[in-house]
Design a protein around this motif. Sequence first.
Motif, short mmCIF file in Angstrom:
data_model
loop_
_atom_site.label_atom_id
_atom_site.label_comp_id
_atom_site.label_asym_id
_atom_site.label_seq_id
_atom_site.Cartn_x
_atom_site.Cartn_y
_atom_site.Cartn_z
N ASN A 22 -12.90 15.92 17.11
CA ASN A 22 -12.27 15.72 15.80
C ASN A 22 -10.80 16.14 15.83
O ASN A 22 -10.40 17.11 15.16
N GLN A 25 -8.57 17.11 12.74
CA GLN A 25 -8.58 18.44 12.13
C GLN A 25 -7.47 19.34 12.69
O GLN A 25 -7.20 20.42 12.13
N TRP A 26 -6.85 18.90 13.78
CA TRP A 26 -5.90 19.78 14.49
C TRP A 26 -4.52 19.14 14.62
O TRP A 26 -3.75 19.50 15.52
N GLN A 355 -20.39 20.21 18.84
CA GLN A 355 -19.13 19.51 18.83
C GLN A 355 -18.29 20.02 20.00
O GLN A 355 -18.68 20.94 20.70
N LYS A 358 -15.04 24.16 17.83
CA LYS A 358 -15.49 24.60 16.51
C LYS A 358 -14.42 24.36 15.45
O LYS A 358 -13.25 24.66 15.66
N SER A 359 -14.88 23.84 14.34
CA SER A 359 -13.99 23.67 13.19
C SER A 359 -13.48 25.03 12.72
O SER A 359 -14.18 26.04 12.84
N ARG A 360 -12.28 25.04 12.18
CA ARG A 360 -11.72 26.31 11.72
C ARG A 360 -12.21 26.67 10.31
O ARG A 360 -12.19 27.84 9.92
N SER A 362 -14.67 25.16 6.59
CA SER A 362 -15.71 24.34 5.97
C SER A 362 -17.08 24.60 6.60
O SER A 362 -17.27 25.55 7.36
N GLU A 364 -19.15 23.54 8.85
CA GLU A 364 -19.59 23.58 10.24
C GLU A 364 -18.72 24.46 11.13
O GLU A 364 -18.72 24.31 12.35
N LYS A 365 -18.03 25.41 10.51
CA LYS A 365 -17.14 26.25 11.31
C LYS A 365 -17.90 27.20 12.23
O LYS A 365 -17.35 27.72 13.19
N HIS A 373 -14.06 29.63 18.81
CA HIS A 373 -12.77 29.90 18.16
C HIS A 373 -11.81 30.63 19.09
O HIS A 373 -10.59 30.61 18.87
#
Length: 692
Positions: A22, A25-26, A355, A358-360, A362, A364-365, A373
């Motif tokens: 994703n 997101q970045w 994934q 890792k999302s930062r 929301s 699914e972080k 992270h």
Amino acid sequence: MSKKLPAVSSKAPVMLHGADYNPEQWLRYPEVLREDIRLMKLAGCNVMSVGIFSWVSLEPEEGVFTFDWLDHVLDSFAENGIYAFLATPSGARPAWMSEKYPEVLRVERNRVRNLHGFRHNHCYTSPVYRDKTATLNAKLAERYAHHPAVIGWHISNEFGGECHCDLCQNAFREWLKAKYKGSLDELNHAWWAAFWSHTYTSWEQIDSPAPHGETQVHGLNLDWRRFVSERTIDFCRHEIAAVRDFNPDLPVTTNMHMIDGIDYRELAKILDVVSWDAYPEWHYTENDDDVRLAAWTALNHDMFRSFKHKPFLLMESTPSLTNWQSVSKLKRPGMHKLSSLQAVAHGSDSVQYFQWRKSRGSSEKFHGAVLDHSGHAETRVFRDVAEVGKTLAGLTEVVGTVTPAETAILFDWDNRWAIKDAQGIRNSGLKYEETVLQHYRALWELGIPVDVIGSGDDLTRYKLVIAPMLYLISEENGQRIEKYVEQGGTFLATYWSGVVGETDLCHLGGFPGPLRRTLGIWAEETEGLHSRDVNGLVLNADNALKLSGDYDAHEIAELIHLEGAEALGYYRSDFYAGQPALTLNKLGAGRAYHLATRVKDAAFYVELYAAITAKAGIGRVLESELPAGVTAQLRTDGEHDYIFLQNFSGTEASVTLDGLVYTDLESGEAAPEVVALPVNGLVMLKRKVAQK
């Protein structure tokens, strides 16, 4: 003669290894993409799924498209030997669309329209939503269908859910008109609508099931589920049509996730490649007993492979834990490799994760990812992923190989829906999936390959067909099974089979309906048992399978009469003690077995299927005794067999091979006579196919 099939993509004829990625997101962190590519290569990853939820990043306002960031990602992939499944982003619409076109938002069963939010919160019937998806999909295809990094289309993401808006109500009525040839009389009869005076006198009176409306007309419930499934599949077809012509050679898939509301067997028919997302809850049960879960996961792998009888893709799995299970446990040492290679053993040509990073923020972080992270490779999870990457890189010769199954289990979606709707013998739980698993697990423990098919599929390719709880069966499919047995096939059915037809009306003339002649029995009554109730199945002396024993039975018991069949075993107790509980009917050149009660002991099913498969001439992957919790699965190219020995027992185990010559696939060395399997361990072997 080689049985090997082409790889998913001629660009990448290797085992695919990668993740959902994703980058949108970045975008404020340009250094992330550079580091990601370096780490992808370090982990042995060669493919990423890109763009799955990126609609607003591609079309930030209506008609304004921004592709620069995706150009940069795909070009960087191409420069570094990484490929992409390019997704259509319909899984979540942008807020501007919900604001301007509220009709795209779903209406729930309570007839209240949703606010903007979540994902798959859209109406598959909405002309606006269909137009907007087609426009964006075509823009993506025009730009990227021939991009060197793109090896396939990833259509949307985990389709699911239903909408009850006026558009869908009207579409449902039109669907019913077509199904029942415009005749309300036919519909009313098919639904038995005279019950409770529910007869419809105009099409406009028909509404989808609702908590404050109709829920008790089972034919309506079943047809609504079929409609929702077909509507979802039609929307997927609509998405495919928007991209297909730009490069007809680019394969199309969509990732499935055992969602109850879609008949995946039908969805698979419009796809080039089947893919699915597997998230077993390893180490969740008491004492970390993973054997049952491993068998259930294997059943699903086999089902997705069976849709097209060719390799599938494991599109998502977790490299560590999830964020949505009731308790999110880490994979114990060895489990990541074992569970990843389990998919390959059952026919996958990929191992992919949700994934990559890792999302930062929301929801699914905290969902598992290849990169934590911390953002670096010095983690246990990254090392596990890199180990799998190295192993997959050495399995190129397995790509495209097939699983030759001589045994099949029937698993139908409309049967599943109808069973769950039935009110009667055991409202505390009929446990359809658990019943299918009981039978499948025995074959899995024996190391016998299995296809998971539908009632309408070709039965003649199998020596044994098993139909656990085939509650819903049409007269036509009943005749097909009867013919299959007469021509030499072996068939096994259980209690609660042959009860209703395709519109959920009970068969008249006695159960098991169209299976009555095949099984040679009449099922007079079926009883649900309390959890405290225990009966038993006692095998009689000198039975045709040469089995013996006395096994506890529970939950469901059927009182049957012999109509040509012979009893192999009887009930132990209660007022039906001495009545047949396991039967065999010889019909034409074949055999049909019926199990009238649910046996508790897993060992019974192993012994039963060991005997039945031996009589049917069905071989095992290894002619060796496998310890409990250890299985052997097979892939072949017709010249060489590839055997995957997997240990889910939770303890160390060993397998004595059957005297043939084996090579260890990872080391390239000759395999020892006794193969040692550590906890959560596996060994991959290769042997020449014996010439007949």
